[in-house]
Design a protein around this motif. Structure first.
Motif, mmCIF file in Angstrom:
data_model
loop_
_atom_site.group_PDB
_atom_site.id
_atom_site.type_symbol
_atom_site.label_atom_id
_atom_site.label_comp_id
_atom_site.label_asym_id
_atom_site.label_seq_id
_atom_site.Cartn_x
_atom_site.Cartn_y
_atom_site.Cartn_z
ATOM 1 N N THR A 173 0.852 -1.185 0.000
ATOM 2 C CA THR A 173 0.000 0.000 0.000
ATOM 3 C C THR A 173 0.886 1.232 0.000
ATOM 4 O OG1 THR A 173 -0.136 0.012 2.422
ATOM 5 C CG2 THR A 173 -1.900 -1.122 1.229
ATOM 6 N N GLU A 174 0.382 2.310 -0.566
ATOM 7 C CA GLU A 174 1.151 3.554 -0.562
ATOM 8 C C GLU A 174 0.206 4.739 -0.542
ATOM 9 O OE1 GLU A 174 2.194 4.872 -5.040
ATOM 10 O OE2 GLU A 174 3.306 3.084 -4.354
ATOM 11 N N SER A 175 0.736 5.854 -0.079
ATOM 12 C CA SER A 175 -0.049 7.082 -0.021
ATOM 13 C C SER A 175 0.899 8.269 -0.058
ATOM 14 C CB SER A 175 -0.889 7.125 1.251
ATOM 15 O OG SER A 175 -1.712 8.281 1.275
ATOM 16 N N LEU A 176 0.376 9.406 -0.484
ATOM 17 C CA LEU A 176 1.152 10.641 -0.457
ATOM 18 C C LEU A 176 0.830 11.414 0.816
ATOM 19 C CD1 LEU A 176 0.798 11.914 -4.144
ATOM 20 C CD2 LEU A 176 2.712 10.659 -3.124
ATOM 21 N N LEU A 177 1.855 11.992 1.413
ATOM 22 C CA LEU A 177 1.693 12.830 2.592
ATOM 23 C C LEU A 177 2.144 14.244 2.252
ATOM 24 C CD1 LEU A 177 3.127 10.498 5.393
ATOM 25 C CD2 LEU A 177 0.760 10.707 4.604
ATOM 26 N N ALA A 178 1.381 15.220 2.728
ATOM 27 C CA ALA A 178 1.706 16.631 2.485
ATOM 28 C C ALA A 178 1.919 17.340 3.813
ATOM 29 C CB ALA A 178 0.591 17.316 1.699
ATOM 30 N N LEU A 179 2.846 18.265 3.827
ATOM 31 C CA LEU A 179 3.092 19.055 5.030
ATOM 32 C C LEU A 179 1.988 20.094 5.201
ATOM 33 C CD1 LEU A 179 4.968 19.814 7.403
ATOM 34 C CD2 LEU A 179 6.043 21.479 5.869
ATOM 35 N N TYR A 180 1.277 20.005 6.334
ATOM 36 C CA TYR A 180 0.352 21.080 6.705
ATOM 37 C C TYR A 180 1.131 22.015 7.618
ATOM 38 C CZ TYR A 180 -3.887 23.564 7.807
ATOM 39 O OH TYR A 180 -4.832 24.549 7.915
ATOM 40 N N PRO A 181 1.488 23.192 7.138
ATOM 41 C CA PRO A 181 2.445 24.024 7.869
ATOM 42 C C PRO A 181 1.908 24.563 9.189
ATOM 43 C CG PRO A 181 1.544 25.229 5.998
ATOM 44 C CD PRO A 181 1.046 23.817 5.876
ATOM 45 N N GLY A 182 2.822 24.721 10.147
ATOM 46 C CA GLY A 182 2.451 25.311 11.433
ATOM 47 C C GLY A 182 2.056 26.761 11.309
ATOM 48 N N LEU A 183 2.512 27.417 10.254
ATOM 49 C CA LEU A 183 2.136 28.804 9.963
ATOM 50 C C LEU A 183 1.725 28.859 8.503
ATOM 51 C CD1 LEU A 183 1.907 31.782 10.753
ATOM 52 C CD2 LEU A 183 4.329 32.036 10.202
ATOM 53 N N MET A 184 0.420 28.934 8.246
ATOM 54 C CA MET A 184 -0.070 28.862 6.877
ATOM 55 C C MET A 184 0.263 30.118 6.079
ATOM 56 S SD MET A 184 -1.623 27.125 4.557
ATOM 57 C CE MET A 184 -2.482 25.793 5.418
ATOM 58 N N ARG A 185 0.072 31.280 6.696
ATOM 59 C CA ARG A 185 0.274 32.550 5.978
ATOM 60 C C ARG A 185 1.217 33.443 6.783
ATOM 61 N NH1 ARG A 185 -5.059 31.167 5.783
ATOM 62 N NH2 ARG A 185 -5.887 30.662 3.700
ATOM 63 N N PRO A 186 2.499 33.453 6.452
ATOM 64 C CA PRO A 186 3.449 34.295 7.184
ATOM 65 C C PRO A 186 3.054 35.772 7.087
ATOM 66 C CG PRO A 186 4.604 32.704 5.813
ATOM 67 C CD PRO A 186 3.158 32.642 5.420
ATOM 68 N N PRO A 187 3.107 36.495 8.189
ATOM 69 C CA PRO A 187 2.779 37.925 8.152
ATOM 70 C C PRO A 187 3.829 38.705 7.372
ATOM 71 C CG PRO A 187 3.577 37.286 10.318
ATOM 72 C CD PRO A 187 3.410 36.022 9.547
ATOM 73 N N THR A 188 3.451 39.890 6.961
ATOM 74 C CA THR A 188 4.351 40.735 6.171
ATOM 75 C C THR A 188 4.843 41.949 6.944
ATOM 76 O OG1 THR A 188 2.438 41.893 5.251
ATOM 77 C CG2 THR A 188 3.283 40.014 4.013
ATOM 78 N N ARG A 189 4.505 42.018 8.233
ATOM 79 C CA ARG A 189 4.997 43.120 9.062
ATOM 80 C C ARG A 189 5.227 42.621 10.475
ATOM 81 N NH1 ARG A 189 -0.447 46.926 9.157
ATOM 82 N NH2 ARG A 189 -1.945 45.272 9.776
ATOM 83 N N ALA A 190 5.937 43.411 11.251
ATOM 84 C CA ALA A 190 6.384 42.968 12.573
ATOM 85 C C ALA A 190 5.221 42.736 13.529
ATOM 86 C CB ALA A 190 7.360 43.987 13.160
ATOM 87 N N VAL A 191 4.283 43.683 13.630
ATOM 88 C CA VAL A 191 3.182 43.594 14.590
ATOM 89 C C VAL A 191 1.856 43.737 13.850
ATOM 90 C CG1 VAL A 191 2.097 44.609 16.629
ATOM 91 C CG2 VAL A 191 4.597 44.511 16.470
#
Length: 223
Positions: free
Chosen positions: A50-68
């Motif tokens: 049997t086989e399957s594909l695994l994908a990384l579900y990231p811990g941070l989906m959308r990195p912010p573009t500013r500090a705060v």
């Protein structure tokens, strides 16, 4: 992996082969995707693949573009603010096996730094947390995501590399800083310069190298 010999029949000859399976992890041509293959054997002429594909579900989906980044309560709920950053609801993110879940009763009992040193990239704290340094949490090579459901206070030389997400956040004291970005559902109090230093490399690392592997729908195959 093999089954316990005591679970097998004990014939007089060698006709029974201990059930076993081997797992192989293979790279693919798609970044963040790998193939896991299981070859099982239960006898001389009995086997399965049997086989399957695994994908990384990231811990941070959308990195912010500013500090705060502060939530605008007039246009977005707290739950929507969280989902916009992580791509899932709070409980689903919190309940991942790779997330270290903590309760901080005081700065000495709060094991955030120890969790990071033990290899946890994703850390969840129920309630309020006060972290007092001097101490480093996360590294340039392995930044962390710290989610605090209540009020977070970083003081006295805490240096955190990665993303901080909190109900509210305060940064105080000499040499205390977040190297990455900070997200707050309500308020942020801290130095106007230096308290939070934007670090795109740390945030991108969290989006590409931290998280959980999940099965790709439709990729399961058996032979």
């Amino acid at each position: 992996c093999r089954c316990d010999d005591q679970a097998l029949p004990q014939p007089d000859d060698d006709s029974v082969i201990a059930p076993r399976f081997d797992l192989t992890f293979e790279s693919t041509t798609r970044p963040g995707i790998l193939r896991v293959v299981s070859n099982a054997t239960a006898g001389a002429d009995v086997g399965a693949r049997t086989e399957s594909l695994l994908a990384l579900y990231p811990g941070l989906m959308r990195p912010p573009t500013r500090a705060v980044t502060l939530r605008d309560a007039d246009i977005q709920s707290a739950d929507a603010f969280f989902t916009a950053r992580f791509g899932t609801d709070r409980s689903s993110w919190r309940d991942q096996p790779v997330v270290a879940r903590l309760i901080c009763r005081d700065d000495r009992a709060c094991l955030v730094a120890e969790s990071a040193q033990e290899g946890h990239d994703l850390i969840w704290v129920d309630g309020d947390a006060t972290l007092s340094g001097p101490i480093d949490i996360g590294t340039d090579q392995r930044p962390v995501v710290l989610v605090v459901t209540g009020a977070l206070q970083l003081t006295n030389g805490v240096v955190l590399r990665g993303l901080v997400y909190a109900g509210s956040a305060t940064v105080s004291g000499l040499d205390t800083r977040v190297q990455g970005a900070l997200q707050s559902e309500s308020t942020y109090a801290g130095p106007s310069i230096g308290g939070v230093q934007f670090d795109a490399a740390a945030l991108n690392a969290l989006a590409r190298r931290a998280g959980s592997f999940v099965r790709v729908p439709g990729s399961w195959r058996d032979f």
